[in-house]
Motif scaffolding. Structure first.
Motif, PDB file in Angstrom:
ATOM      1  N   TYR A 142      -7.886  13.293  10.290  1.00  0.00           N
ATOM      2  CA  TYR A 142      -7.744  13.035  11.734  1.00  0.00           C
ATOM      3  C   TYR A 142      -7.219  14.280  12.441  1.00  0.00           C
ATOM      4  O   TYR A 142      -6.564  15.131  11.823  1.00  0.00           O
ATOM      5  CB  TYR A 142      -6.810  11.830  11.969  1.00  0.00           C
TER       6      TYR A 142
ATOM      7  N   ALA B 190      -8.712   9.983   4.352  1.00  0.00           N
ATOM      8  CA  ALA B 190      -8.788   9.980   5.819  1.00  0.00           C
ATOM      9  C   ALA B 190      -8.493  11.373   6.370  1.00  0.00           C
ATOM     10  O   ALA B 190      -7.659  12.092   5.818  1.00  0.00           O
ATOM     11  CB  ALA B 190      -7.766   8.995   6.394  1.00  0.00           C
TER      12      ALA B 190
ATOM     13  N   GLU C  99     -11.266   9.425  13.931  1.00  0.00           N
ATOM     14  CA  GLU C  99     -10.820   9.626  12.542  1.00  0.00           C
ATOM     15  C   GLU C  99     -11.990   9.330  11.612  1.00  0.00           C
ATOM     16  O   GLU C  99     -12.858   8.528  11.944  1.00  0.00           O
ATOM     17  CB  GLU C  99      -9.642   8.690  12.237  1.00  0.00           C
TER      18      GLU C  99
ATOM     19  N   TYR D 274       0.822  -1.219   0.000  1.00  0.00           N
ATOM     20  CA  TYR D 274       0.000   0.000   0.000  1.00  0.00           C
ATOM     21  C   TYR D 274       0.849   1.259   0.000  1.00  0.00           C
ATOM     22  O   TYR D 274       2.061   1.207   0.267  1.00  0.00           O
ATOM     23  CB  TYR D 274      -1.003   0.008   1.154  1.00  0.00           C
TER      24      TYR D 274
ATOM     25  N   HIS E 209      -7.235   0.820  14.271  1.00  0.00           N
ATOM     26  CA  HIS E 209      -7.861   0.642  12.955  1.00  0.00           C
ATOM     27  C   HIS E 209      -6.879   0.117  11.933  1.00  0.00           C
ATOM     28  O   HIS E 209      -5.703   0.478  11.923  1.00  0.00           O
ATOM     29  CB  HIS E 209      -8.512   1.943  12.477  1.00  0.00           C
TER      30      HIS E 209
ATOM     31  N   THR F 270      -3.282  -2.849   5.826  1.00  0.00           N
ATOM     32  CA  THR F 270      -2.353  -1.881   6.421  1.00  0.00           C
ATOM     33  C   THR F 270      -1.819  -2.439   7.746  1.00  0.00           C
ATOM     34  O   THR F 270      -2.386  -3.376   8.308  1.00  0.00           O
ATOM     35  CB  THR F 270      -3.061  -0.538   6.694  1.00  0.00           C
ATOM     36  N   LYS F 271      -0.747  -1.816   8.222  1.00  0.00           N
ATOM     37  CA  LYS F 271      -0.173  -2.245   9.506  1.00  0.00           C
ATOM     38  C   LYS F 271      -1.207  -2.123  10.619  1.00  0.00           C
ATOM     39  O   LYS F 271      -1.345  -2.999  11.448  1.00  0.00           O
ATOM     40  CB  LYS F 271       1.031  -1.349   9.862  1.00  0.00           C
TER      41      LYS F 271
ATOM     42  N   CYS G 156      -5.140  12.551   4.222  1.00  0.00           N
ATOM     43  CA  CYS G 156      -4.297  11.763   3.311  1.00  0.00           C
ATOM     44  C   CYS G 156      -5.178  10.766   2.578  1.00  0.00           C
ATOM     45  O   CYS G 156      -6.350  10.587   2.919  1.00  0.00           O
ATOM     46  CB  CYS G 156      -3.213  11.023   4.099  1.00  0.00           C
TER      47      CYS G 156
ATOM     48  N   HIS H 262      -4.322   5.521  17.853  1.00  0.00           N
ATOM     49  CA  HIS H 262      -3.759   6.862  17.957  1.00  0.00           C
ATOM     50  C   HIS H 262      -3.052   6.950  19.312  1.00  0.00           C
ATOM     51  O   HIS H 262      -3.532   6.411  20.310  1.00  0.00           O
ATOM     52  CB  HIS H 262      -4.846   7.923  17.795  1.00  0.00           C
TER      53      HIS H 262
END
Ligand code: PAN
Ligand code: ZN
Length: 192
Positions: A155, A153, A100, A55, A139, A88-89, A72, A93
């Motif tokens: 945040y 996204a 978010e 990604y 997330h 995604t990893k 982003c 937060h």
């Protein structure tokens, strides 16, 4: 007024490219292999194909400070490592009480959210879906389709990213591809 406050920007829904943007973060299989369940599959892909782009995140130069709202796009390329979809990893937060908003732009995917107790919820995402990450929930996003899955996204600037907790504990559930489509299963190695 700083320049970033007056810059007019646009996003291409079909590629996820933000103009103007600042930089693109690229996450490849070699770097993030440990997040996948099937380590043998990850190894054979790396041996057979070399590295693979999983990604990208396109970011702007909006400062990560409390008064700002950084945004982003993320583009997750389609594919699997073993039977598990590209993803995604994932993170909490650093300031847990920061939410978010995700907006699906293209392709098909899922947003997995997990609270500190390991309760997991899944929100299926496509173009137009608004995925809300409540405060206190980690997330991770997953591409469950055949095309790039792209989302936008936003945040709070002081949220911060805690990757370590998820690196150490993982998610309590994983999304695998079976003949009927995505299957959310309990992760055998959660918190191990
Ligand atoms: C997103 C993510 C992005 C990539 O912008 O940072 O989708 O995922 P990882 O950060 O987990 O690699 C976000 O949630 N920002 O807070
Ligand atoms: Zn986040």
């Amino acid at each position: 007024m700083d320049n970033h406050e007056v810059t007019i920007r646009s996003v291409d829904f079909s590629t996820g490219v933000i103009s103007p943007s600042y930089r693109v973060l690229r996450r490849t299989l070699r770097e993030i292999a440990p997040i996948f369940w099937d380590q043998e599959a990850a190894k054979s892909i790396l041996q057979a194909e070399g590295d693979r782009l999983i990604y990208e995140v396109h970011v702007t130069e909006i400062p990560e400070s409390i008064e700002h709202l950084p945004f982003c796009t993320t583009i997750i390329y389609p594919g699997c490592v073993g039977e598990e979809y590209h993803m995604t990893k994932g993170h909490f937060h650093s300031q847990r009480q920061r939410a978010e908003i995700y907006l699906g732009l293209s392709g098909k995917g899922a947003l997995l959210i997990q609270n500190e107790e390991g309760e997991v919820r899944m929100i299926e995402m496509e173009k137009g879906t608004i995925g809300y990450v409540p405060p206190g929930w980690a997330h991770r996003t997953v591409n469950t389709g055949e095309e790039p899955f792209i989302f936008f996204a936003v945040y709070p600037g002081d949220a911060g990213h805690d990757y370590k907790t998820i690196e150490e504990q993982g998610f309590a559930r994983r999304l695998f591809k079976d003949q009927h489509g995505p299957r959310l299963v309990e992760s055998p190695n959660w918190r191990k």
